[in-house]
Design a protein around this motif. Structure first.
Motif, mmCIF file in Angstrom:
data_model
loop_
_atom_site.group_PDB
_atom_site.id
_atom_site.type_symbol
_atom_site.label_atom_id
_atom_site.label_comp_id
_atom_site.label_asym_id
_atom_site.label_seq_id
_atom_site.Cartn_x
_atom_site.Cartn_y
_atom_site.Cartn_z
ATOM 1 N N GLN A 129 34.309 3.617 18.158
ATOM 2 C CA GLN A 129 35.015 2.333 18.178
ATOM 3 C C GLN A 129 34.021 1.186 18.065
ATOM 4 N N ALA A 130 32.892 1.309 18.767
ATOM 5 C CA ALA A 130 31.862 0.265 18.702
ATOM 6 C C ALA A 130 31.223 0.196 17.318
ATOM 7 N N LEU A 131 31.043 1.349 16.696
ATOM 8 C CA LEU A 131 30.460 1.396 15.358
ATOM 9 C C LEU A 131 31.437 0.941 14.275
ATOM 10 N N GLY A 132 32.724 1.058 14.571
ATOM 11 C CA GLY A 132 33.727 0.763 13.550
ATOM 12 C C GLY A 132 33.730 1.814 12.456
ATOM 13 N N THR A 133 33.449 3.063 12.824
ATOM 14 C CA THR A 133 33.338 4.145 11.837
ATOM 15 C C THR A 133 34.590 4.268 10.981
ATOM 16 N N LEU A 134 35.740 4.333 11.623
ATOM 17 C CA LEU A 134 36.984 4.533 10.879
ATOM 18 C C LEU A 134 37.529 3.228 10.316
ATOM 19 N N ALA A 135 37.124 2.110 10.896
ATOM 20 C CA ALA A 135 37.582 0.809 10.409
ATOM 21 C C ALA A 135 36.991 0.468 9.045
ATOM 22 N N GLN A 136 35.999 1.240 8.605
ATOM 23 C CA GLN A 136 35.409 1.009 7.282
ATOM 24 C C GLN A 136 36.320 1.467 6.143
ATOM 25 N N LEU A 137 37.333 2.227 6.482
ATOM 26 C CA LEU A 137 38.240 2.740 5.461
ATOM 27 C C LEU A 137 39.126 1.624 4.901
ATOM 28 N N PRO A 138 39.588 1.766 3.672
ATOM 29 C CA PRO A 138 40.605 0.844 3.163
ATOM 30 C C PRO A 138 41.842 0.886 4.058
ATOM 31 N N ASP A 139 42.592 -0.195 4.084
ATOM 32 C CA ASP A 139 43.722 -0.305 5.010
ATOM 33 C C ASP A 139 44.694 0.863 4.891
ATOM 34 N N GLN A 140 44.984 1.287 3.666
ATOM 35 C CA GLN A 140 45.972 2.350 3.469
ATOM 36 C C GLN A 140 45.504 3.664 4.082
ATOM 37 N N ALA A 141 44.217 3.967 3.970
ATOM 38 C CA ALA A 141 43.677 5.192 4.565
ATOM 39 C C ALA A 141 43.541 5.044 6.080
ATOM 40 N N HIS A 142 43.086 3.879 6.521
ATOM 41 C CA HIS A 142 42.898 3.653 7.962
ATOM 42 C C HIS A 142 44.216 3.765 8.716
ATOM 43 N N ALA A 143 45.299 3.356 8.091
ATOM 44 C CA ALA A 143 46.613 3.397 8.733
ATOM 45 C C ALA A 143 47.076 4.823 9.014
ATOM 46 N N LYS A 144 46.497 5.794 8.322
ATOM 47 C CA LYS A 144 46.897 7.197 8.534
ATOM 48 C C LYS A 144 46.295 7.785 9.814
ATOM 49 N N LEU A 145 45.269 7.151 10.363
ATOM 50 C CA LEU A 145 44.468 7.744 11.432
ATOM 51 C C LEU A 145 44.971 7.429 12.833
ATOM 52 N N ARG A 146 44.874 8.451 13.678
ATOM 53 C CA ARG A 146 45.186 8.290 15.102
ATOM 54 C C ARG A 146 44.185 9.128 15.885
ATOM 55 N N VAL A 147 43.520 8.522 16.867
ATOM 56 C CA VAL A 147 42.533 9.219 17.692
ATOM 57 C C VAL A 147 43.085 9.369 19.100
ATOM 58 N N VAL A 148 43.055 10.603 19.610
ATOM 59 C CA VAL A 148 43.627 10.924 20.915
ATOM 60 C C VAL A 148 42.561 11.603 21.761
ATOM 61 N N GLN A 149 42.448 11.234 23.031
ATOM 62 C CA GLN A 149 41.566 11.962 23.929
ATOM 63 C C GLN A 149 42.321 13.167 24.471
ATOM 64 N N GLY A 150 41.733 14.360 24.302
ATOM 65 C CA GLY A 150 42.411 15.564 24.753
ATOM 66 C C GLY A 150 41.547 16.794 24.569
ATOM 67 N N ASP A 151 42.033 17.913 25.056
ATOM 68 C CA ASP A 151 41.340 19.195 25.024
ATOM 69 C C ASP A 151 41.894 20.031 23.874
ATOM 70 N N ALA A 152 41.025 20.464 22.985
ATOM 71 C CA ALA A 152 41.457 21.227 21.811
ATOM 72 C C ALA A 152 42.184 22.508 22.180
ATOM 73 N N LEU A 153 41.825 23.108 23.296
ATOM 74 C CA LEU A 153 42.438 24.376 23.685
ATOM 75 C C LEU A 153 43.775 24.188 24.409
ATOM 76 N N ARG A 154 44.137 22.940 24.675
ATOM 77 C CA ARG A 154 45.393 22.670 25.380
ATOM 78 C C ARG A 154 46.336 21.745 24.613
ATOM 79 N N TYR A 155 45.837 21.077 23.612
ATOM 80 C CA TYR A 155 46.602 20.031 22.942
ATOM 81 C C TYR A 155 47.812 20.600 22.200
ATOM 82 N N VAL A 156 48.954 19.959 22.411
ATOM 83 C CA VAL A 156 50.192 20.309 21.712
ATOM 84 C C VAL A 156 50.613 19.085 20.895
ATOM 85 N N PRO A 157 50.674 19.198 19.583
ATOM 86 C CA PRO A 157 51.000 18.036 18.750
ATOM 87 C C PRO A 157 52.447 17.597 18.905
ATOM 88 N N GLU A 158 52.658 16.315 18.628
ATOM 89 C CA GLU A 158 54.010 15.756 18.709
ATOM 90 C C GLU A 158 54.781 15.957 17.423
#
Length: 255
Positions: A129-158
């Motif tokens: 977030q501080a680096l703005g890594t994903l914010a460098q994307l064009p708006d249309q691509a950036h709008a596709k992204l969602r970052v969630v804090q969670g455990d890969a072995l437990r995560y259940v998608p919505e």
């Protein structure tokens, strides 16, 4: 999908990845630090060693204070995820944020409608977030992204997942990776999967079970995993699997 065939001797030509790459800068958050290496020569996952400039390296500090490289923007790291990214479509679920590169490159693809990134460590999320890594994307691509804090072995998608791409491991190969991916898939129920280092795992299991690393041997091995893996259907996949096993397996074969 077309990807370059496995190559032989080293070449002086500089490496330039074909997929989108964010720009990075030195940054640290908690036990994580991102550094830039001005220049190095590094082998690809299957391509020859190349000169790489301004290589971003993500490091993690252990409880004893020692720093170790967790991920880097080297040819090996990028090529070892490229098949999955190029085949991505629909809703893509990525476990492990790492450099944020695979999420960014995936979101740039027209066939991808949504990218959900699940990362366990809040400091990794804060660093990007501080680096703005994903914010460098064009708006249309950036709008596709969602970052969630969670455990890969437990995560259940919505929402239904078209492609699951887990990359939560430090070594390229080792442990019970197939079993861990199966645990993830039990919660995710993705239509397809491409996990980091899967060619190595296919090779380990095939050779352990006395199968040749050809199309038939790979197909039987993948069927035994019970996972809907992407990749084995692509051209030259058996040749690629033999090549990376030759280059990277070292002493990590299964007994």
């Amino acid at each position: 999908m077309s990807v370059p065939a496995a190559q032989g001797p080293a070449t002086p030509d500089p490496y330039t990845g074909a997929l989108f790459q964010p720009l990075y800068a030195p940054m640290s958050r908690g036990d994580w630090a991102l550094e830039l290496v001005p220049m190095l020569v590094a082998p690809g996952y299957w391509s020859p060693a190349r000169l790489v400039q301004d290589v971003a390296v993500l490091k993690r500090r252990s409880s004893t204070g020692q720093w170790s490289t967790w991920m880097s923007m080297t040819p090996m790291e990028m090529e070892s995820q490229e098949i999955g990214i190029r085949l991505a479509h629909g809703h893509v679920l990525i476990f492990g944020m790492g450099m944020g590169w695979s999420a960014a490159a995936t979101a740039m693809l027209p066939a991808v409608t949504q990218v959900t990134v699940v990362e366990r460590d809040a400091d990794v999320i804060a660093l990007h977030q501080a680096l703005g890594t994903l914010a460098q994307l064009p708006d249309q691509a950036h709008a596709k992204l969602r970052v969630v804090q969670g455990d890969a072995l437990r995560y259940v998608p919505e929402a239904a997942v078209d492609l699951l791409m887990p990359d939560i491991w430090l070594p390229l190969v080792g442990g019970d990776r197939v079993g861990e991916v199966a645990r993830m898939q039990a919660n995710v129920r993705a239509r397809s999967i491409y996990f980091w280092g899967q060619e190595m795992e296919i090779a380990r299991h095939a050779v352990r079970d006395g199968r040749a690393l050809d199309e038939a041997g790979i197909a039987r091995t993948v069927a035994g995993f019970g996972l809907p893996l992407l990749g084995p259907q692509t051209p030259d996949y058996a040749e690629r699997t033999r090549h990376v096993a030759d280059r990277w397996m070292r002493d990590r074969w299964l007994s």
